[in-house]
Motif scaffolding. Sequence first.
Motif, PDB file in Angstrom:
ATOM      1  N   MET A   1       0.832  -1.197   0.000  1.00  0.00           N
ATOM      2  CA  MET A   1       0.000   0.000   0.000  1.00  0.00           C
ATOM      3  C   MET A   1       0.876   1.259   0.000  1.00  0.00           C
ATOM      4  SD  MET A   1      -1.479  -0.583   3.832  1.00  0.00           S
ATOM      5  CE  MET A   1      -0.450  -0.679   5.295  1.00  0.00           C
ATOM      6  N   LYS A   2       0.252   2.318  -0.550  1.00  0.00           N
ATOM      7  CA  LYS A   2       0.976   3.580  -0.684  1.00  0.00           C
ATOM      8  C   LYS A   2       0.293   4.646   0.148  1.00  0.00           C
ATOM      9  CE  LYS A   2       0.601   2.414  -5.068  1.00  0.00           C
ATOM     10  NZ  LYS A   2       0.224   2.647  -6.456  1.00  0.00           N
ATOM     11  N   GLY A   3       1.065   5.559   0.682  1.00  0.00           N
ATOM     12  CA  GLY A   3       0.473   6.635   1.463  1.00  0.00           C
ATOM     13  C   GLY A   3       1.288   7.889   1.317  1.00  0.00           C
ATOM     14  N   GLY A   4       0.656   9.009   1.622  1.00  0.00           N
ATOM     15  CA  GLY A   4       1.389  10.257   1.509  1.00  0.00           C
ATOM     16  C   GLY A   4       0.759  11.357   2.330  1.00  0.00           C
ATOM     17  N   LEU A   5       1.456  12.451   2.344  1.00  0.00           N
ATOM     18  CA  LEU A   5       1.018  13.636   3.076  1.00  0.00           C
ATOM     19  C   LEU A   5       0.964  14.759   2.049  1.00  0.00           C
ATOM     20  CD1 LEU A   5       0.596  13.822   6.169  1.00  0.00           C
ATOM     21  CD2 LEU A   5       2.985  14.550   6.362  1.00  0.00           C
ATOM     22  N   VAL A   6      -0.227  15.317   1.844  1.00  0.00           N
ATOM     23  CA  VAL A   6      -0.390  16.335   0.800  1.00  0.00           C
ATOM     24  C   VAL A   6      -0.921  17.616   1.428  1.00  0.00           C
ATOM     25  CG1 VAL A   6      -1.515  16.889  -1.393  1.00  0.00           C
ATOM     26  CG2 VAL A   6      -0.799  14.535  -0.932  1.00  0.00           C
ATOM     27  N   SER A   7      -0.223  18.700   1.191  1.00  0.00           N
ATOM     28  CA  SER A   7      -0.573  19.986   1.813  1.00  0.00           C
ATOM     29  C   SER A   7      -1.792  20.599   1.147  1.00  0.00           C
ATOM     30  CB  SER A   7       0.607  20.951   1.698  1.00  0.00           C
ATOM     31  OG  SER A   7       0.636  21.501   0.382  1.00  0.00           O
ATOM     32  N   GLU A   8      -2.298  21.685   1.710  1.00  0.00           N
ATOM     33  CA  GLU A   8      -3.493  22.300   1.127  1.00  0.00           C
ATOM     34  C   GLU A   8      -3.180  22.997  -0.191  1.00  0.00           C
ATOM     35  OE1 GLU A   8      -5.082  24.708   4.312  1.00  0.00           O
ATOM     36  OE2 GLU A   8      -4.057  26.499   3.584  1.00  0.00           O
ATOM     37  N   SER A   9      -1.919  23.186  -0.488  1.00  0.00           N
ATOM     38  CA  SER A   9      -1.577  23.729  -1.812  1.00  0.00           C
ATOM     39  C   SER A   9      -1.218  22.618  -2.796  1.00  0.00           C
ATOM     40  CB  SER A   9      -0.416  24.719  -1.696  1.00  0.00           C
ATOM     41  OG  SER A   9       0.737  24.032  -1.235  1.00  0.00           O
ATOM     42  N   GLY A  10      -1.368  21.359  -2.361  1.00  0.00           N
ATOM     43  CA  GLY A  10      -1.128  20.245  -3.279  1.00  0.00           C
ATOM     44  C   GLY A  10       0.310  19.750  -3.281  1.00  0.00           C
ATOM     45  N   ALA A  11       1.125  20.283  -2.385  1.00  0.00           N
ATOM     46  CA  ALA A  11       2.518  19.798  -2.323  1.00  0.00           C
ATOM     47  C   ALA A  11       2.543  18.416  -1.676  1.00  0.00           C
ATOM     48  CB  ALA A  11       3.363  20.768  -1.500  1.00  0.00           C
ATOM     49  N   VAL A  12       3.193  17.465  -2.323  1.00  0.00           N
ATOM     50  CA  VAL A  12       3.337  16.124  -1.745  1.00  0.00           C
ATOM     51  C   VAL A  12       4.548  16.165  -0.821  1.00  0.00           C
ATOM     52  CG1 VAL A  12       3.620  13.666  -2.210  1.00  0.00           C
ATOM     53  CG2 VAL A  12       2.302  15.091  -3.785  1.00  0.00           C
ATOM     54  N   LEU A  13       4.285  16.282   0.489  1.00  0.00           N
ATOM     55  CA  LEU A  13       5.348  16.476   1.465  1.00  0.00           C
ATOM     56  C   LEU A  13       6.110  15.185   1.730  1.00  0.00           C
ATOM     57  CD1 LEU A  13       3.185  18.606   3.920  1.00  0.00           C
ATOM     58  CD2 LEU A  13       4.747  19.437   2.132  1.00  0.00           C
ATOM     59  N   LEU A  14       5.415  14.062   1.513  1.00  0.00           N
ATOM     60  CA  LEU A  14       5.985  12.768   1.854  1.00  0.00           C
ATOM     61  C   LEU A  14       5.181  11.721   1.120  1.00  0.00           C
ATOM     62  CD1 LEU A  14       7.864  11.342   4.033  1.00  0.00           C
ATOM     63  CD2 LEU A  14       5.803  11.184   5.438  1.00  0.00           C
ATOM     64  N   SER A  15       5.844  10.692   0.609  1.00  0.00           N
ATOM     65  CA  SER A  15       5.075   9.546   0.116  1.00  0.00           C
ATOM     66  C   SER A  15       5.877   8.278   0.347  1.00  0.00           C
ATOM     67  CB  SER A  15       4.698   9.719  -1.353  1.00  0.00           C
ATOM     68  OG  SER A  15       5.827   9.720  -2.163  1.00  0.00           O
ATOM     69  N   GLU A  16       5.191   7.260   0.791  1.00  0.00           N
ATOM     70  CA  GLU A  16       5.861   6.024   1.180  1.00  0.00           C
ATOM     71  C   GLU A  16       5.046   4.819   0.753  1.00  0.00           C
ATOM     72  OE1 GLU A  16       6.994   5.763   5.261  1.00  0.00           O
ATOM     73  OE2 GLU A  16       7.790   7.827   5.292  1.00  0.00           O
TER      74      GLU A  16
ATOM     75  N   MET B   1      -3.105   7.680  -4.778  1.00  0.00           N
ATOM     76  CA  MET B   1      -2.667   8.427  -3.598  1.00  0.00           C
ATOM     77  C   MET B   1      -3.118   9.887  -3.682  1.00  0.00           C
ATOM     78  SD  MET B   1      -0.179  10.424  -2.009  1.00  0.00           S
ATOM     79  CE  MET B   1       1.365  10.421  -2.936  1.00  0.00           C
ATOM     80  N   LEU B   2      -2.999  10.479  -4.861  1.00  0.00           N
ATOM     81  CA  LEU B   2      -3.435  11.870  -5.026  1.00  0.00           C
ATOM     82  C   LEU B   2      -4.954  11.985  -4.886  1.00  0.00           C
ATOM     83  CD1 LEU B   2      -1.022  12.864  -7.932  1.00  0.00           C
ATOM     84  CD2 LEU B   2      -0.973  13.770  -5.584  1.00  0.00           C
ATOM     85  N   GLY B   3      -5.675  11.007  -5.416  1.00  0.00           N
ATOM     86  CA  GLY B   3      -7.133  11.006  -5.256  1.00  0.00           C
ATOM     87  C   GLY B   3      -7.516  10.884  -3.794  1.00  0.00           C
ATOM     88  N   ALA B   4      -6.785  10.034  -3.069  1.00  0.00           N
ATOM     89  CA  ALA B   4      -7.053   9.888  -1.637  1.00  0.00           C
ATOM     90  C   ALA B   4      -6.804  11.211  -0.906  1.00  0.00           C
ATOM     91  CB  ALA B   4      -6.191   8.771  -1.053  1.00  0.00           C
ATOM     92  N   SER B   5      -5.792  11.951  -1.359  1.00  0.00           N
ATOM     93  CA  SER B   5      -5.545  13.241  -0.701  1.00  0.00           C
ATOM     94  C   SER B   5      -6.705  14.199  -0.941  1.00  0.00           C
ATOM     95  CB  SER B   5      -4.213  13.850  -1.164  1.00  0.00           C
ATOM     96  OG  SER B   5      -4.345  14.460  -2.436  1.00  0.00           O
ATOM     97  N   LEU B   6      -7.318  14.119  -2.147  1.00  0.00           N
ATOM     98  CA  LEU B   6      -8.503  14.958  -2.408  1.00  0.00           C
ATOM     99  C   LEU B   6      -9.646  14.552  -1.477  1.00  0.00           C
ATOM    100  CD1 LEU B   6      -8.324  14.921  -6.311  1.00  0.00           C
ATOM    101  CD2 LEU B   6      -7.828  16.885  -4.827  1.00  0.00           C
TER     102      LEU B   6
END
Lengths: 299, 299
Positions: free
Chosen positions: A1-16, A268-273
């Motif tokens: 599985m993949k996960g990440g941390l996405v800021s309110e401006s869309g910056a992917v701060l971390l992905s693992e 992962m990006l969809g999950a951040s949305l």
Amino acid sequence: MKGGLVSESGAVLLSERRPTPRAEGPDAVVAAISDFISHLAASGDGIPAGVGLAVPGLVSEDSAIYAANLGWSDVPATDFTSLDIPVMLGHDVRTGGLAESILGAGRGLTDFLFLPIGTGIAGASIIRGEPYGGSSGWAGEIGHTPVFPDGEQCACGQLGCLETYASAASVGRRYSERAGVEGVKAEQVVSSDDPIAIEVWDEAVEALSLALATYTLLLDPSVIVLGGGLAEAGPALFDPVRTRLIKRLAFRDAPPLTPAALGVDAGMLGASLLGWRAAGRPELGPGWALDVRSAPLVS
Amino acid sequence: MKGGLVSESGAVLLSERRPTPRAEGPDAVVAAISDFISHLAASGDGIPAGVGLAVPGLVSEDSAIYAANLGWSDVPATDFTSLDIPVMLGHDVRTGGLAESILGAGRGLTDFLFLPIGTGIAGASIIRGEPYGGSSGWAGEIGHTPVFPDGEQCACGQLGCLETYASAASVGRRYSERAGVEGVKAEQVVSSDDPIAIEVWDEAVEALSLALATYTLLLDPSVIVLGGGLAEAGPALFDPVRTRLIKRLAFRDAPPLTPAALGVDAGMLGASLLGWRAAGRPELGPGWALDVRSAPLVS
């Protein structure tokens, strides 16, 4: 599985990426996700505003209703984290489609098909701006539409399913079976001049063209976005499918075929949305400027 | 063409039929509709609040964009009446679907398929409560999906279209051709024990089952509503199609098949709903209690 941390401006701060402990049972997978979320949360600047999760099977925003592969049955969204943060769930393919619609190849489009072709084939219909799950969450099973009514038996039990001819796994399997060799991959079949490879690939292209002709006639998409591993074949996939699709349609134009933009990061990006929606910030996303990347965030 | 006067409580005050002067050209048809509307309006109590029109081809709410059969090209909605009343246009099949969704077999359902099977076959997908036209108004062409990829040539130029096997016209035509007789109607084929009739009907049933299996897998409708002339065949249609549809679906249930409720009045009643929307009264419709009628209003 993949996960990440996405800021309110869309910056992917971390992905693992972490292994999914499927063999340990349904609860272990839920616990592993919860640990993963805690780890990601602790890596950021303060507690995240929301969590979004893309999961397989039958899913509503607040429950993983059923997932045969993982053994889940009615897992509430809140079970996936021990933190006090709002959580929103989405269907895996449709969450990828959401990302492509807001950030990727479907940016600015309200009605299109996102079709990732990988080990299996399932689609996300974007309808009036949102991925469509159907009356009970089971829409999008284009991989199991009967393109050849008297065709080969699919692992699902039906006859002539698109997936059994055109998924990356099927292209490799069908070549291996006919050529009497083992473990040939789809990408080798696509690029080969071997007559058996040409035949297997031709049947995959024909199956895809039929399914896309049917989809186009039923749903009139503005674009068909092809993704997943097989879309990496580029012109070897797009050119013949485009030609056959045009040929199958006599009284209407074929929609353009276009490659997905987000690759393996779509989920992962969809999950951040979804996470930002869970946080009450559904307006985030459309304004994000994603860098064009040559490599995925998490491969 | 059919027209009527429908009150705000859903009472059909008047319904009539007039010939469509197709042979006289596109403008003559527009003028005939305008006359018809004036006549209907004059028959009521005061001027109507709004006009709704169900038209073929490509259509938006305020323009009949294109209709090959009638020769129309970009006819503004306001051209259809000389009265100073708001007008709203709808696609013919989708307007019937709107009526079935609000007043008929799909009452209370948000996601289903309305499939009238008559001379031709086209469907209305009701999605999230409203008929869906696709990205450019061409959705719903289920009649031209390629159910048999190497099948017979359809009049549209494509191969193996559903319509060329399963429309009422095709069932009659295919029997007549094989049996070497002329002018046999679909209803005679359906009820016959003649081996050729059984074969032709079997192929129609198979084509329909395939198209409905594909539709179900793609769009997960809660119900499939069958209408049009061929649905009058009743159990001779519903029973074998239901059985084959179930057989085609291995990993999901088949949606129920149910007969349309409004018959030939669906288009006229749907147009009345558009008329009330044009009048700024979109809330009308769901509360209407339609009498169950044994005969159509306009046959």
